[in-house]
Design a protein around this motif. Structure first.
Motif, PDB file in Angstrom:
ATOM      1  N   LEU A   1      40.320  18.566  -1.064  1.00 24.38           N
ATOM      2  CA  LEU A   1      39.669  17.858  -2.169  1.00 24.38           C
ATOM      3  C   LEU A   1      38.906  18.834  -3.054  1.00 24.38           C
ATOM      4  CD1 LEU A   1      38.921  15.135  -3.490  1.00 24.38           C
ATOM      5  CD2 LEU A   1      36.924  15.067  -1.977  1.00 24.38           C
TER       6      LEU A   1
ATOM      7  N   ALA B   1      41.474  20.589  -5.160  1.00 20.71           N
ATOM      8  CA  ALA B   1      42.070  19.686  -6.149  1.00 20.71           C
ATOM      9  C   ALA B   1      41.107  19.370  -7.282  1.00 20.71           C
ATOM     10  CB  ALA B   1      42.512  18.388  -5.462  1.00 20.71           C
ATOM     11  N   MET B   2      39.799  19.406  -6.994  1.00 19.95           N
ATOM     12  CA  MET B   2      38.803  19.051  -8.009  1.00 19.95           C
ATOM     13  C   MET B   2      38.300  20.250  -8.811  1.00 19.95           C
ATOM     14  SD  MET B   2      36.351  16.073  -6.451  1.00 19.95           S
ATOM     15  CE  MET B   2      35.380  16.167  -7.970  1.00 19.95           C
TER      16      MET B   2
ATOM     17  N   ALA C   1      38.142  19.586 -12.607  1.00 19.20           N
ATOM     18  CA  ALA C   1      37.093  18.614 -12.930  1.00 19.20           C
ATOM     19  C   ALA C   1      35.713  19.221 -12.727  1.00 19.20           C
ATOM     20  CB  ALA C   1      37.254  17.362 -12.066  1.00 19.20           C
ATOM     21  N   THR C   2      35.561  19.996 -11.662  1.00 17.45           N
ATOM     22  CA  THR C   2      34.272  20.638 -11.388  1.00 17.45           C
ATOM     23  C   THR C   2      33.915  21.620 -12.495  1.00 17.45           C
ATOM     24  OG1 THR C   2      34.661  20.459  -9.003  1.00 17.45           O
ATOM     25  CG2 THR C   2      32.976  21.994  -9.716  1.00 17.45           C
TER      26      THR C   2
ATOM     27  N   THR D   1      32.860  26.693 -10.770  1.00 18.39           N
ATOM     28  CA  THR D   1      33.511  26.175  -9.561  1.00 18.39           C
ATOM     29  C   THR D   1      32.861  26.729  -8.301  1.00 18.39           C
ATOM     30  OG1 THR D   1      35.145  27.955  -9.625  1.00 18.39           O
ATOM     31  CG2 THR D   1      35.723  25.894 -10.728  1.00 18.39           C
TER      32      THR D   1
ATOM     33  N   VAL E   1      31.750  17.741  -5.473  1.00 21.02           N
ATOM     34  CA  VAL E   1      32.824  17.385  -4.545  1.00 21.02           C
ATOM     35  C   VAL E   1      32.263  16.642  -3.336  1.00 21.02           C
ATOM     36  CG1 VAL E   1      34.810  18.249  -3.264  1.00 21.02           C
ATOM     37  CG2 VAL E   1      34.028  19.468  -5.281  1.00 21.02           C
TER      38      VAL E   1
ATOM     39  N   VAL F   1      31.638  13.037  -4.386  1.00 17.19           N
ATOM     40  CA  VAL F   1      32.862  12.246  -4.469  1.00 17.19           C
ATOM     41  C   VAL F   1      33.342  11.854  -3.075  1.00 17.19           C
ATOM     42  CG1 VAL F   1      35.308  12.302  -5.119  1.00 17.19           C
ATOM     43  CG2 VAL F   1      33.573  13.217  -6.673  1.00 17.19           C
ATOM     44  N   SER F   2      33.341  12.811  -2.166  1.00 16.06           N
ATOM     45  CA  SER F   2      33.751  12.525  -0.793  1.00 16.06           C
ATOM     46  C   SER F   2      32.805  11.518  -0.137  1.00 16.06           C
ATOM     47  CB  SER F   2      33.777  13.827   0.017  1.00 16.06           C
ATOM     48  OG  SER F   2      34.139  13.583   1.350  1.00 16.06           O
TER      49      SER F   2
END
Length: 228
Positions: free
Chosen positions: A82, A85-86, A89-90, A97, A106, A109-110
């Protein structure tokens, strides 16, 4: 020989005190931010899951099925994957990042989907008779949600927040593997790559202590809020 080894270990930890404090602060940032946002948005999602389920205030089979499958999908998503993959977006939201703030996004979101399921379970434990009584007295749905459902489930909600915070603490250690910083990053850089086992042991001891403190505080508040 054992005394010498122990003395060297203490000296190593002492020399790293500045980095350990910095890593601890980064861990606090990650866990604090992610727990706050996951609690807020996870509560909204969990309430939505509950009220759209069968025999509830806003029953909608299609919406509930979509939300249920979405939560299941995101909870099953491996955290490290995740994070990768993010990355786009991050970078777009945070501007970076790496670092604890980027990792917090992240983690949040998790945590949202994990906490949403816990909230749904907490609300299901509220006696249906209490909801029906409030409805029969003319209470509006939003009033029932705020003053009945969430109020009655508050003790369980605190316990769920405790579980969430401890889970995010463990995820924050994994976030250190790919640039999140914090205690996990320190353990990897010194304990693993430089074969300094004493650093790993010390960081694990810190994490264990934090878990004990979080769990103890959560249990205390939960007992105070429990009306049974």
């Amino acid at each position: 020989m054992a005394d010498l080894t122990f003395t060297l270990a203490i000296e190593t930890i002492s020399n790293m005190s500045g980095e350990i404090i910095q890593a601890l602060w980064e861990t606090f940032i990650m866990v604090g931010l992610s727990t706050t946002f996951a609690t807020l948005f996870g509560t909204l999602l969990g309430v939505w899951l509950f009220i759209t389920s069968s025999r509830q205030l806003y029953y909608n089979r299609s919406v509930n099925l979509f939300l249920d499958n979405l939560v299941n999908l995101m909870r099953a998503f491996p955290f490290v994957i995740l994070m990768i993959a993010m990355i786009p977006a991050t970078r777009a939201i945070v501007g970076s990042t790496i670092g604890p703030v980027a990792a917090s996004l992240v983690l949040s979101v998790s945590g949202v989907f994990y906490f949403a399921r816990l909230v749904e379970q907490n609300l299901r434990e509220v006696p249906r008779g209490v909801i029906e009584a409030a409805s029969s007295m003319g209470a509006k749905p939003l009033t029932i949600i705020r003053k009945v459902l969430l109020n009655e489930a508050r003790s369980g909600m605190v316990s769920s927040i405790t579980v969430l915070a401890i889970g995010l603490l463990s995820y924050s250690a994994a976030a250190g593997m790919i640039g999140g910083g914090g205690l996990g990053d320190l353990a990897i850089r010194y304990g693993y790559y430089r074969y300094q086992t004493e650093v790993i042991i010390f960081i694990v001891a810190i994490l264990v202590f934090l878990v004990i403190v979080i769990q103890g505080l959560g249990n205390f508040i939960s007992r105070k809020l429990d009306k049974r």
